[in-house]
Design a protein around this motif. Structure first.
Motif, short mmCIF file in Angstrom:
data_model
loop_
_atom_site.label_atom_id
_atom_site.label_comp_id
_atom_site.label_asym_id
_atom_site.label_seq_id
_atom_site.Cartn_x
_atom_site.Cartn_y
_atom_site.Cartn_z
N ILE A 20 -0.12 9.54 -1.12
CA ILE A 20 0.58 8.25 -1.07
C ILE A 20 0.30 7.51 0.24
O ILE A 20 -0.10 6.34 0.23
N LEU A 21 0.54 8.20 1.38
CA LEU A 21 0.47 7.51 2.68
C LEU A 21 -0.95 7.30 3.18
O LEU A 21 -1.24 6.29 3.83
N THR A 22 -1.84 8.24 2.92
CA THR A 22 -3.19 8.16 3.49
C THR A 22 -4.20 7.53 2.55
O THR A 22 -5.19 6.96 2.99
N ILE A 23 -3.97 7.63 1.24
CA ILE A 23 -4.95 7.11 0.28
C ILE A 23 -4.45 5.83 -0.40
O ILE A 23 -5.10 4.78 -0.36
N MET A 24 -3.28 5.91 -1.04
CA MET A 24 -2.82 4.78 -1.85
C MET A 24 -2.27 3.63 -1.00
O MET A 24 -2.52 2.45 -1.28
N LEU A 25 -1.49 3.95 0.04
CA LEU A 25 -0.85 2.89 0.84
C LEU A 25 -1.85 1.97 1.54
O LEU A 25 -1.72 0.74 1.45
N PRO A 26 -2.88 2.49 2.25
CA PRO A 26 -3.83 1.57 2.90
C PRO A 26 -4.59 0.70 1.91
O PRO A 26 -4.85 -0.48 2.20
N ILE A 27 -4.92 1.25 0.74
CA ILE A 27 -5.62 0.44 -0.26
C ILE A 27 -4.70 -0.66 -0.79
O ILE A 27 -5.11 -1.82 -0.95
N ALA A 28 -3.43 -0.31 -1.03
CA ALA A 28 -2.46 -1.31 -1.51
C ALA A 28 -2.22 -2.39 -0.46
O ALA A 28 -2.13 -3.58 -0.79
#
Length: 250
Positions: A20-28
């Motif tokens: 969530i924090l390292t992969i999905m959040l920065p992309i979002a």
């Protein structure tokens, strides 16, 4: 060493917080803020800010918590009775973090090019990936140092913040420091995140002499070597060994 590296990689990709924090959040964040602030100049700063900040907090905080948790569970006591060296263990963990960083960063760079129309040369992409690799080593080592000097998991959070936020606020990751006082700019030059951001910005949008880019990277490499050395020297296998005793034993 390869087995340890694969095990750590599998653990990283199974960890919900990392996903969530390292992969999905920065992309979002890239997609959301990039579409909201539809400006080429801001998009370039946004890409650099997200790439560098994601690595900073992922490598320092997450590494520190992982090291502390594994130490508390006694995993390091088991490793200590094996021929596996401290340096090899830290390199394995840094390698696993580097693989994750390269994957996420490459996706962000591709999105920036194809969704927001940011122009970057192949040599620029290669230099950015090289800089990200060096920065991963540097900030993962800082994560180890944080876990080494912390007494417990609550202490990890406080010390991680003390390391990470001053580096973020005295950098140009999200804003320019051109009009800030000289003393603040001098403080910025004493910490590695400043050179990480400068190198990434110069690779994405070169405005100065070419040699400046390599100077930024060279300074970052110097910080990475220094932090890695401190991380190895202060590493504790057991929670019963204080950092003071560890330093006296050197």
């Amino acid at each position: 060493m390869i087995i340890i590296l694969k095990t750590m990689l599998a653990g990283i990709f199974r960890d919900v917080h990392t996903l969530i924090l390292t992969i999905m959040l920065p992309i979002a964040l890239l997609i959301g803020l990039g579409l909201y602030f539809d400006s080429p100049a801001y998009s370039e700063r946004l890409v650099v800010g997200i790439l560098t900040t994601n690595l900073l907090f992922g490598a320092t905080m997450v590494t520190a918590f992982n090291v502390m948790a594994q130490r508390n569970r006694g995993i390091y006591k088991l490793l200590r009775v094996t021929p596996f060296s401290t340096t090899a263990f830290i390199c394995s963990m840094t390698g696993a973090r580097a693989v994750l960083t390269m994957l996420v960063s490459f996706i962000i760079i591709l999105l920036s090019v194809f969704v927001f129309g940011i122009t970057v040369s192949l040599s620029g992409i290669a230099f950015m990936l090289l800089t990200l690799l060096v920065a991963t080593i540097c900030f993962t080592a800082i994560g180890f140092i944080t876990a080494n000097v912390s007494r417990d998991e609550n202490n990890v959070n406080m010390i991680s913040n003390l390391f990470s936020f001053p580096m973020l606020f005295t950098s140009e990751a999200f804003y320019s420091m051109q009009n800030t006082p000289d003393w603040l700019q001098n403080i910025a030059r004493l910490q590695p995140f400043h050179y990480f951001v400068q190198a990434m910005s110069a690779a994405l949008h070169p405005t100065g002499p070419t040699e400046d880019v390599w100077i930024f990277l060279a300074v970052l490499i110097g910080f990475a070597i220094l932090c890695l050395l401190v991380a190895v020297l202060t590493f504790r296998w057991d929670t019963g060994i204080s950092i003071g005793k560890k330093l006296k034993s050197l």
